[in-house]
Design a protein around this motif. Structure first.
Motif, PDB file in Angstrom:
ATOM      1  N   LYS A 198      -2.471  -9.141   0.921  1.00  0.00           N
ATOM      2  CA  LYS A 198      -1.921 -10.343   0.306  1.00  0.00           C
ATOM      3  C   LYS A 198      -2.729 -10.762  -0.924  1.00  0.00           C
ATOM      4  N   SER A 199      -4.049 -10.868  -0.736  1.00  0.00           N
ATOM      5  CA  SER A 199      -4.891 -11.318  -1.852  1.00  0.00           C
ATOM      6  C   SER A 199      -4.809 -10.346  -3.020  1.00  0.00           C
ATOM      7  N   THR A 214     -11.042 -10.268  -2.325  1.00  0.00           N
ATOM      8  CA  THR A 214     -10.350  -9.417  -1.359  1.00  0.00           C
ATOM      9  C   THR A 214     -11.371  -8.883  -0.364  1.00  0.00           C
ATOM     10  N   GLN A 215     -10.867  -8.295   0.703  1.00  0.00           N
ATOM     11  CA  GLN A 215     -11.771  -7.833   1.756  1.00  0.00           C
ATOM     12  C   GLN A 215     -12.070  -6.357   1.572  1.00  0.00           C
ATOM     13  N   ILE A 270      -1.673  -1.176  -6.561  1.00  0.00           N
ATOM     14  CA  ILE A 270      -2.444  -0.225  -7.361  1.00  0.00           C
ATOM     15  C   ILE A 270      -1.561   0.358  -8.467  1.00  0.00           C
ATOM     16  N   LEU A 307      -0.751   4.650  -0.727  1.00  0.00           N
ATOM     17  CA  LEU A 307      -1.602   5.340   0.244  1.00  0.00           C
ATOM     18  C   LEU A 307      -0.820   6.179   1.241  1.00  0.00           C
ATOM     19  N   LYS A 339       0.816  -1.227   0.000  1.00  0.00           N
ATOM     20  CA  LYS A 339       0.000   0.000   0.000  1.00  0.00           C
ATOM     21  C   LYS A 339       0.845   1.271   0.000  1.00  0.00           C
ATOM     22  N   THR A 368     -12.038  -2.691   2.765  1.00  0.00           N
ATOM     23  CA  THR A 368     -11.077  -2.045   3.653  1.00  0.00           C
ATOM     24  C   THR A 368     -11.707  -1.860   5.019  1.00  0.00           C
ATOM     25  N   THR A 411      -9.946 -14.800   3.444  1.00  0.00           N
ATOM     26  CA  THR A 411     -10.652 -14.816   2.180  1.00  0.00           C
ATOM     27  C   THR A 411     -10.401 -16.114   1.423  1.00  0.00           C
ATOM     28  N   SER A 462      -4.075 -10.542   8.375  1.00  0.00           N
ATOM     29  CA  SER A 462      -5.226 -10.271   7.528  1.00  0.00           C
ATOM     30  C   SER A 462      -5.320  -8.779   7.206  1.00  0.00           C
ATOM     31  N   GLY A 463      -5.720  -8.476   5.981  1.00  0.00           N
ATOM     32  CA  GLY A 463      -5.982  -7.093   5.605  1.00  0.00           C
ATOM     33  C   GLY A 463      -4.782  -6.309   5.110  1.00  0.00           C
ATOM     34  N   VAL A 464      -3.610  -6.929   5.081  1.00  0.00           N
ATOM     35  CA  VAL A 464      -2.417  -6.179   4.686  1.00  0.00           C
ATOM     36  C   VAL A 464      -2.239  -6.131   3.168  1.00  0.00           C
TER      37      VAL A 464
HETATM   38  P1  GDP Z   1      -5.368  -9.745   2.757  1.00  0.00           P
HETATM   39  O1  GDP Z   1      -6.294 -10.060   3.881  1.00  0.00           O
HETATM   40  O2  GDP Z   1      -3.959  -9.610   3.240  1.00  0.00           O
HETATM   41  O3  GDP Z   1      -5.482 -10.691   1.613  1.00  0.00           O
HETATM   42  O4  GDP Z   1      -5.767  -8.262   2.244  1.00  0.00           O
HETATM   43  P2  GDP Z   1      -6.589  -7.829   0.942  1.00  0.00           P
HETATM   44  O5  GDP Z   1      -5.816  -8.127  -0.294  1.00  0.00           O
HETATM   45  O6  GDP Z   1      -7.949  -8.390   1.026  1.00  0.00           O
HETATM   46  O7  GDP Z   1      -6.584  -6.238   1.093  1.00  0.00           O
HETATM   47  C1  GDP Z   1      -7.242  -5.586   2.161  1.00  0.00           C
HETATM   48  C2  GDP Z   1      -7.673  -4.202   1.666  1.00  0.00           C
HETATM   49  O8  GDP Z   1      -6.537  -3.412   1.310  1.00  0.00           O
HETATM   50  C3  GDP Z   1      -8.532  -4.256   0.430  1.00  0.00           C
HETATM   51  O9  GDP Z   1      -9.565  -3.303   0.560  1.00  0.00           O
HETATM   52  C4  GDP Z   1      -7.610  -3.856  -0.701  1.00  0.00           C
HETATM   53  O10 GDP Z   1      -8.280  -3.215  -1.752  1.00  0.00           O
HETATM   54  C5  GDP Z   1      -6.649  -2.915  -0.011  1.00  0.00           C
HETATM   55  N1  GDP Z   1      -5.328  -2.940  -0.667  1.00  0.00           N
HETATM   56  C6  GDP Z   1      -4.546  -4.018  -0.832  1.00  0.00           C
HETATM   57  N2  GDP Z   1      -3.393  -3.681  -1.449  1.00  0.00           N
HETATM   58  C7  GDP Z   1      -3.452  -2.354  -1.688  1.00  0.00           C
HETATM   59  C8  GDP Z   1      -2.538  -1.396  -2.293  1.00  0.00           C
HETATM   60  O11 GDP Z   1      -1.444  -1.703  -2.734  1.00  0.00           O
HETATM   61  N3  GDP Z   1      -2.960  -0.102  -2.333  1.00  0.00           N
HETATM   62  C9  GDP Z   1      -4.161   0.278  -1.839  1.00  0.00           C
HETATM   63  N4  GDP Z   1      -4.488   1.576  -1.924  1.00  0.00           N
HETATM   64  N5  GDP Z   1      -5.025  -0.577  -1.262  1.00  0.00           N
HETATM   65  C10 GDP Z   1      -4.686  -1.872  -1.173  1.00  0.00           C
END
Ligand code: GDP
Ligand code: ZN
Length: 348
Positions: free
Chosen positions: A203-204, A218-219, A175, A149, A146, A221, A230, A199-201
């Motif tokens: 990965k997906s 994906t989840q 992104i 961001l 991220k 935010t 997920t 979770s939420g970092v």
């Molecule tokens: P996981 O639980 O690690 O698999 O996390 P997710 O891939 O589901 O991402 C969690 C949230 O972070 C989602 O809403 C994604 O859209 C957001 N997200 C993930 N990667 C990025 C990124 O590189 N940039 C931005 N702006 N948002 C991201």
């Protein structure tokens, strides 16, 4: 093409082609069934009866990433007849059982530790994952996500880099695609990476980006940066440009590991400890304690030190349960645990 799945001379030399068996790699593992990819097909497979008859230890059963020998059956299911020796593995003890361990992934060259730049980037958590990763036998890589961001905080980055001794740290965005090419390098040449991280970092999202498709849900935010899993099963995916990823939801709960392979990570502490006046120094009130002196002087982070001793304590606990861990030099571990058993302190 088996080579694109990571097959090499090492695996070939331990494969016995007798009785019509063909080699393949476990790409999906569910409760009692597997999906195995071979040179020219993807088949559903179950364990041959002998796995149950011989009451094999859990860690000898196939897991995602394993190379196996299978044979076809008339009813459409293939039977897994053998698991080839692993090069690397994630082993965790199963808290629901007294003496069982479980293998969560096998045969990977690198471990990607994901952490988000936006959430409180916890250096301690990264450190914990690093210890797990070193212990698996593979090369850890830290993936900070991220980046689009958040302006990258130089201090935080420096803190993570100071912990990640001996492994690359990549600042990425799924992104903008920043840092993604560098990440891909780690799985070039048909190598396999295991995905770790809370979770939420992201990965997906990164996996989808690398796949070029929305394979994983994906989840939404969430402000607190935690959420549901997920993915529901362990899976190995092949990337379009080559290389493979193993996504393993269960790895998040990993809590107990042996210390093998963490020497690099905690080199500074072991070196300091050897300079204490007493060889069995508890680093509490003893005179001429190099660890306390370093903490007082600001040369050693107390949290880093505590993580280290907490890990040793977990190991000592493991040793007391007399766990059986094939593939790990347990006698050597036990000796090292005995060496540090005095550090079995509840306050760490
Ligand atoms: P996981 O639980 O690690 O698999 O996390 P997710 O891939 O589901 O991402 C969690 C949230 O972070 C989602 O809403 C994604 O859209 C957001 N997200 C993930 N990667 C990025 C990124 O590189 N940039 C931005 N702006 N948002 C991201
Ligand atoms: Zn000391």
């Amino acid at each position: 093409m088996l080579e694109s799945l990571g097959w090499n001379d090492g695996f070939a030399s331990s494969f016995d082609a007798g009785e019509g068996r063909v080699p393949g790699r476990v790409v999906v593992e569910e409760k009692d069934a597997f999906v195995v990819r071979t040179a020219d097909a993807e088949v559903h497979a179950r364990l041959a009866g002998r796995f149950r008859q011989r009451r094999l230890a859990e860690e000898l059963l196939p897991t995602v990433g394993d190379f196996v020998a299978i044979d076809a059956r008339d009813d459409g299911w293939s039977l897994i007849q053998a698991v080839l020796p692993r090069t690397t593995a994630f082993v965790r003890s199963d808290p629901s059982r007294a003496t069982m361990t479980q293998v969560l992934a096998a045969n990977f060259e690198t471990v990607w530790i994901f952490a988000s730049l936006t959430a409180e980037l916890s250096a301690r958590r990264v450190e914990h994952f690093l210890a797990v990763a070193w212990n698996s036998g593979a090369q850890p890589v830290v993936v900070l996500t991220k980046a689009d961001l958040e302006d990258v905080d130089a201090d935080r980055l420096a803190e993570v880099e100071s912990i990640a001794i001996g492994c690359p740290v990549h600042v990425t965005s799924a992104i903008t695609g920043d840092g993604v090419d560098e990440l891909k390098e780690h799985v070039s040449g048909n190598r396999t990476a295991v995905i770790l991280g809370a979770s939420g970092v992201g990965k997906s999202t990164m996996i989808n980006y690398l796949l070029g498709e929305q394979r994983l849900a994906t989840q939404p935010t969430r402000a607190d940066d935690v959420g549901r899993h997920t993915t529901t099963h362990r899976e190995l995916v092949q990337l379009p440009d080559g290389g493979m990823l193993i996504d393993t939801p269960g790895l998040r709960e990993i809590g107990i590991w042996s210390i093998d392979g963490t020497d690099t990570l905690y080199e500074d502490i072991t070196r300091l400890a050897s300079e204490c006046r007493f060889r069995n120094c508890k680093h509490r009130t003893e005179p001429d304690c190099a660890i306390r002196a370093a903490i007082a002087a600001g040369d050693l982070d107390e949290g880093h030190m505590k993580t280290y001793y907490k890990m040793l304590r977990e190991m000592a606990f493991l040793a007391r349960r007399k766990k059986y861990k094939p593939g790990i030099d347990w006698r050597r571990n036990t000796k090292r645990v005995a060496d540090v058993a005095w550090n079995d302190r509840a306050d760490l």
